[in-house]
Design an enzyme around this catalytic site. Structure first.
Site, short mmCIF file in Angstrom:
data_model
loop_
_atom_site.label_atom_id
_atom_site.label_comp_id
_atom_site.label_asym_id
_atom_site.label_seq_id
_atom_site.Cartn_x
_atom_site.Cartn_y
_atom_site.Cartn_z
N HIS A 2 3.09 8.20 4.09
CA HIS A 2 2.71 8.22 3.09
C HIS A 2 3.85 8.41 1.54
O HIS A 2 2.97 8.78 0.81
CB HIS A 2 1.20 8.78 3.69
CG HIS A 2 0.54 7.55 4.71
ND1 HIS A 2 0.91 8.09 6.02
CD2 HIS A 2 -0.17 6.40 4.78
CE1 HIS A 2 -0.45 7.36 6.75
NE2 HIS A 2 -0.38 7.18 5.77
N GLN A 19 1.03 -1.02 -0.21
CA GLN A 19 -0.04 0.26 -0.07
C GLN A 19 0.89 1.32 0.02
O GLN A 19 0.63 1.96 -0.67
CB GLN A 19 -1.25 -0.16 1.45
CG GLN A 19 -2.00 1.03 0.69
CD GLN A 19 -3.29 0.76 1.83
OE1 GLN A 19 -3.07 0.24 3.09
NE2 GLN A 19 -4.72 0.45 1.91
#
Ligand SMILES: Cc1ncc(C[n+]2csc(CCOP(=O)(O)OP(=O)(O)O)c2C)c(N)n1
Ligand SMILES: [Mg+2]
Length: 755
Positions: free
Chosen positions: A547, A498
């Protein structure tokens, strides 16, 4: 366990415990007190009520003796530099039962104390010699059939033993993955290379069972079985009560594993063939028939230390060592052999000496066999690349009707649609790959119904259904372990990680495991996989460090790995085709880094210009491995080397520089980050008056270092050069992120310094 019936003669305190274990056996047999027995029938139980017949026992015992003598031989010949490995199997020889009671087509991922398992599995095919093969491996000969002299591993192509690394527990996730793959192949109509009712054997030590990588495999196995999905893996915990010098708390393995709901626990006495045989048999039958993850707690002991370098007498008492040596499973086997009449003492001693001689003779022969002599030989299996075949495979067009179905009609084929942004083109390319390869699978966290956190996999689940596109549990180690399992069974896994930061969390599954298989198996095993990783920084205002991780250093030096990073949608599609072809043709392990911040980017210079959207390439187009993309290829005043987010940034900066300095600026998108194409870099640098390296990664160990090294080693170190690169820091949240990462203004300023 049955206590050894004849007392072991009290041995003198001795330094070399291998010699003592050896002498114990001989003396034990020589001083045997039982009377002479009639020779029993082959199919009779070896002892009353034992499930082990005389024939079973005789062969198992010989396998045990082969393993023992390989150990003893290694200890002797190590000091003569004829053997290069001394981690032995002594005390673990009961694992021969697991080999006997499984098939040679049950894929096996083995603990390093598997000498007897291997000797027994060798019986399953005619014409194979466990002694000679092992000797070649001990001697690190290039003729070692397991690894070609690259490591002392237990491995065999015909016997379905996949060689393992020395990293304890790292093989459990892929063993589970292989078990799941055996079942899943049947759901998607993929033809398996092993029988449908195969199980996977996976052994490891008691201390290893505590490792995070082991625990994640147990958990994932339970998670699978809990949902009534099959996972026919036989975890064999060879419990000798110790890991190097740290004792496992007494009873810990049973305490930790006996009561797990979806990991079915069995115990077997690996110190006693007559007793343990039925116990192992029950566990194997349970695994094969129920297809449930099964935990076989195999009692073993450890004799002669962890390895040849472990002088236990320096840290343990003689009393303790002698007590351990009294539990030697070969003494128990000798007792069974003599009690049952399978051997007379003399015949057993003859057998013992004959096997000793066979092992030493083989080792002397192996010592004379060729070693790996050149670097080219060493590296030969590492990164096979057959460009013509890869190209042919990459441009092979998927079946037209399959495409039409997947894309909802021939008029909706992506190449007929207007230019679109990266995320949509990756999405279309994945649809194409799944249509082209019926054995391909897309899986990861949130990839199915939701289509991924960035909707990159949207629609795949609907088009290809849950057996091919599915969510996994939240664990990157498992995701990559599954990928290796599917690959082992001949499928094409396309896992998703991810975020790049979470790849680091499971990095060893690629770095230590997947990428090393071709090397350590001398290219006899391949586990091609294509891992997609949402990567890099610049997400405006979102996510913070984890992220926006911009470091690919952990991927840069993985031997044999291929890493590609497109900056635009059309390149993503042609790159994916080539990566899949590299998997299919050369068995390569590939990583595809998707710059998150470019997923939805549509514009290049100005809001609404739509210049960062591109046409979907026709399905017969592909990108060569190593081939970069050059913008303004005639320009020489400044050449900017970059990749990923750096590409549109460099193009924008180039406009400013063209105005400010009246320069013509070339922008080189490397696209392929591992291996770096040094020749191409030098070629591009040759004509440059000035060079700027724009690397969005960190200053240390980033791609930029490789680019500059290539330029300098190419003899172009005198060309004025600047590097614009991220700082050696974690990325902060919100606007402060831009203080850390290179920006357009930094590029313009650095170019100014070159003016
Ligand atoms: C990840 C990892 N950490 C540490 C080691 C070093 N190491 C090798 S074997 C071992 C002990 C393993 O004990 P156990 O699992 O009980 O197996 P045994 O040697 O007793 O058969 C250790 C710590 C390793 N190989 N891999
Ligand atoms: Mg142990």
């Amino acid at each position: 366990m049955n206590a050894v019936k004849t007392p072991i003669p009290a041995r003198q305190k001795g330094f070399n415990r291998a010699e003592i274990v050896d002498a114990n056996f001989t003396e034990y047999v020589r001083t045997w007190q039982g009377g002479a027995r009639a020779k029993p029938r082959d199919d009779a139980p070896v002892l009353p009520r034992s499930a082990c017949t005389v024939r079973d026992f005789r062969e198992l015992f010989v396998s045990q003796l082969i393993s023992r003598h390989l150990d003893l031989m290694a200890r002797v010949l190590r000091v003569q530099n004829k053997v290069f490995y001394t981690i032995g199997s002594s005390g673990h020889e009961g694992n021969a039962m697991v080999a006997r009671l499984t098939r040679h087509t049950d894929p096996a991922f083995l603990h390093y104390r598997s000498g007897a398992f291997m000797a027994e599995r060798f019986r399953k095919l005619p014409g194979m010699d466990p002694v000679m093969d092992s000797a070649l491996s001990f001697a690190a000969s290039a003729e070692d059939p397991a690894s070609g002299g690259r490591h002392k591993v237990w491995g065999s192509r015909p016997l379905w033993v996949l060689p393992q690394t020395s990293t304890i527990a790292s093989h459990l996730p892929k063993a589970l993955g292989t078990a799941i793959a055996i079942e899943q192949a049947q759901r998607i109509g993929h033809e398996l290379p092993v029988p449908k009712d195969s199980i996977v054997v996976c052994s490891f030590g008691d201390a290893s069972s505590n490792h995070a990588t082991a625990q994640t495999a147990f958990n994932a196995a339970g998670w699978t079985a809990y949902q009534r999905l099959p996972a026919p893996v036989l975890f064999v915990c060879e419990d000798n009560g110790i890991g190097i010098s740290v004792k496992t708390p007494s009873g810990w393995i049973a305490n930790n594993f006996a009561d797990r709901k979806d990991l079915d626990y069995f115990f077997a006495d690996g110190l006693d063939l007559a007793e343990g045989y039925a116990q192992v048999q029950r566990a194997v039958a349970h695994c094969r028939t129920t297809r449930r993850p099964t935990f076989l707690h195999l009692r073993t002991t450890r004799l002669t230390g962890h390895a040849g370098t472990d002088f236990e007498i320096e840290w343990r008492s003689f009393e303790e060592l002698m007590a351990l040596e009294a539990t030697d499973p070969l003494l128990r086997s000798a007792a069974i052999a003599l009690e049952s009449g399978v051997y007379t003492p003399d015949a057993l001693l003859d057998e013992y000496e004959a096997i000793r001689k066979r092992c030493f003779d083989a080792a002397e022969i192996a010592d004379q066999r060729p070693k790996l002599e050149t670097l080219a030989e060493v590296m030969q299996p590492l990164a096979p690349y057959t460009p013509l075949a890869v190209r042919a495979e990459a441009v092979r067009v998927p079946d037209a009707s399959a495409r039409a179905k997947v894309f909802d009609g021939a008029d909706k084929l992506p190449e007929k649609l207007p230019a679109r942004h990266l995320a949509l083109q990756i999405n279309a390319a994945l649809h194409d790959l799944l249509a082209k390869y019926p054995e391909s699978l897309v899986f990861g966290e949130d990839v199915a119904q939701k289509g991924g956190v960035y909707t990159v996999t949207k629609g795949l689940y609907k088009a290809f259904k849950g057996a091919r596109v599915f969510n996994t549990l939240l664990d990157e180690t498992t995701i990559l372990g599954l990928a290796q399992g599917y690959a082992n069974m001949g499928m094409l896994p396309i896992p998703e990680i991810q975020y790049l930061a979470y790849f680091h969390n499971a990095c060893d599954q690629i770095r230590g495991e997947a990428a090393s298989l071709q090397f350590f198996s001398n290219d006899q095993y391949r586990n091609p996989l294509l891992v997609r990783i949402a990567s890099l920084g610049y997400q405006k205002g979102f996510g913070g460090h984890f992220h926006n991780d911009n470091s690919i250093a952990a991927l840069r030096d993985v031997p044999g790995l291929v890493v590609g990073c497109p900056s635009r949608g059309d390149d993503a599609a042609t790159m994916l085709r080539t990566l899949a072809a590299l998997c299919k043709v050369d068995g390569r392990v590939c990583a595809f880094l998707e710059p998150i911040a470019l997923y939805m980017t549509k514009d290049l210079y100005a809001h609404g210009d739509g210049q960062w959207q591109f046409d979907y390439p026709a399905p017969d187009e592909a990108m060569e491995l190593g081939e970069g993309r050059v913008y303004h290829d005639k320009a020489k005043d400044l050449v900017i080397f970059t990749f990923g987010n750096g590409v549109p940034m460099a193009l924008r900066a180039a406009r400013t520089l063209e105005k400010r300095h009246k320069w013509k600026v070339r922008v080189v998108d490397l696209r392929w980050l591992v291996p770096l194409n040094d020749r191409f870099i030098v070629e591009q640098a040759k004509s440059a008056k000035r060079i700027l390296v724009l690397d969005e990664g960190r200053k240390s160990a980033g791609v930029g270092e490789g680019i500059i090294t290539a330029i300098v080693e190419g003899g172009l170190g005198a060309t004025p050069l600047e590097r614009v690169v991220g700082a050696d820091t974690y990325t902060p949240l919100a606007g402060a992120a831009l203080l850390v990462l290179p920006g357009e203004a930094d590029v313009v300023a650095a170019a100014g310094r070159l003016a």
